[in-house]
Design a protein around this motif. Structure first.
Motif, PDB file in Angstrom:
ATOM      1  N   PRO A 294       1.110  -1.379   0.312  1.00 34.99           N
ATOM      2  CA  PRO A 294       0.076   0.226  -0.284  1.00 34.99           C
ATOM      3  C   PRO A 294       0.464   0.811   0.125  1.00 34.99           C
ATOM      4  CG  PRO A 294      -0.067  -1.117   2.094  1.00 34.99           C
ATOM      5  CD  PRO A 294       0.905  -2.088   1.891  1.00 34.99           C
TER       6      PRO A 294
ATOM      7  N   THR B 214       0.888   5.441   1.115  1.00 27.14           N
ATOM      8  CA  THR B 214       0.059   6.475   1.408  1.00 27.14           C
ATOM      9  C   THR B 214       0.870   7.820   0.473  1.00 27.14           C
ATOM     10  OG1 THR B 214      -0.477   5.079   3.333  1.00 27.14           O
ATOM     11  CG2 THR B 214      -1.111   7.849   3.013  1.00 27.14           C
TER      12      THR B 214
ATOM     13  N   GLU C 143       2.001   1.180  11.781  1.00 30.92           N
ATOM     14  CA  GLU C 143       2.086   0.285  11.410  1.00 30.92           C
ATOM     15  C   GLU C 143       2.863  -0.498  12.079  1.00 30.92           C
ATOM     16  OE1 GLU C 143       1.587  -2.477   8.307  1.00 30.92           O
ATOM     17  OE2 GLU C 143       1.030  -0.480   8.524  1.00 30.92           O
TER      18      GLU C 143
ATOM     19  N   ARG D 241       4.816  -7.798   6.622  1.00 37.03           N
ATOM     20  CA  ARG D 241       4.111  -6.751   5.351  1.00 37.03           C
ATOM     21  C   ARG D 241       5.006  -5.387   5.658  1.00 37.03           C
ATOM     22  NH1 ARG D 241       1.346  -6.834  11.280  1.00 37.03           N
ATOM     23  NH2 ARG D 241       2.696  -4.899  12.006  1.00 37.03           N
TER      24      ARG D 241
ATOM     25  N   SER E 174       4.855  -0.949   4.041  1.00 34.26           N
ATOM     26  CA  SER E 174       3.675  -0.040   3.493  1.00 34.26           C
ATOM     27  C   SER E 174       4.752   0.997   3.211  1.00 34.26           C
ATOM     28  CB  SER E 174       3.253   0.468   4.890  1.00 34.26           C
ATOM     29  OG  SER E 174       3.742   0.671   5.900  1.00 34.26           O
TER      30      SER E 174
END
Length: 241
Positions: free
Chosen positions: A77, A79, A100, A114, A116
């Protein structure tokens, strides 16, 4: 099959009532042009290469039952904070990174890595990577970053990475460890420590303040400036002059 360390980590995670205390994280501030698609592809290849990152640990009969999941495209993802005022942008980035890092994993669902990406300026990004401790430790994390860097460079050059296939995965070590320490050898170890700890009363060590009913995991911080020469001599991967 889990290693003894993974089984212990799984049990501690199940008993934990506080925040996500066994998340291992790295935060990278990236300056210069960034190919987001190439980075996402590299993360996909990283998880494909290291089976432990896509291993789930569902419960079966009260114990972890590891399962290596098929490799799938990695979800990265992004942002975009560029529309925010500079001061608010910095605060938002800090809050998003913190959120996060503290977000817990479900050990029954893979992958256990994961990432981001925050876009804070035209040529400035913040990459947050979080992995559960059941899949990595302090020694293996730098190896993952070396692999990721090699994969990203190769992708930018339009070619496949040339990293040699891994001959041994973590599950192979777990099988070896369980086979080596089992049966009579394991029983001797258990008998020895049962005898050593027999009759031992719980330790009641003094503390400087009362313990909280629920462990929060918050600690203090101490910043120390170290010269580059000295910094190169410490750590398992550092090199001196």
């Amino acid at each position: 099959m889990t290693s003894f360390t993974q089984e212990r980590m799984w049990l501690i995670e199940r008993l934990s009532t506080g925040p996500a205390m066994y998340n291992v994280h790295e935060v990278f501030r990236l300056h210069g042009p960034l190919d987001v698609a190439a980075l996402g592809h590299s993360l996909t290849e990283l998880v494909r290469r290291h089976e432990v990152l896509r291993t789930a640990f569902p419960e079966r009969d009260g114990r972890p039952s590891p399962s290596v999941e098929p490799a799938r495209p990695f979800d990265l993802p992004v942002t975009d904070l560029r529309a925010e005022p500079a001061e608010r942008r910095t605060r938002l980035a800090r809050d998003l990174v913190q959120s996060e890092i503290l977000r817990p994993f479900d050990l029954a669902t893979a992958p256990l890595l994961r990432a981001s990406l925050l876009r804070v300026d035209e040529d400035e990004h913040v990459l947050v990577v979080v992995v559960h401790h059941i899949a990595v430790d302090g020694w293996s994390m730098p190896l993952l970053w070396d692999d990721l860097s090699a994969m990203y460079r190769s992708r930018l050059e339009g070619r496949e990475h040339e990293l040699p296939p891994l001959r041994i995965q973590y599950a192979d070590f777990a099988h070896w460890q369980r086979a080596r320490l089992s049966g009579e050898r394991l029983q001797r170890q258990l008998d020895y420590w049962s005898a050593q700890l027999s009759g031992l009363s719980p330790l009641d060590l003094p503390t400087d303040r009362p313990r909280r009913p629920v462990r929060r995991g918050r600690g203090g911080g101490l910043t120390v400036a170290v010269a580059e020469v000295q910094a190169g001599r410490v750590g398992g991967r550092g090199r001196g002059p």
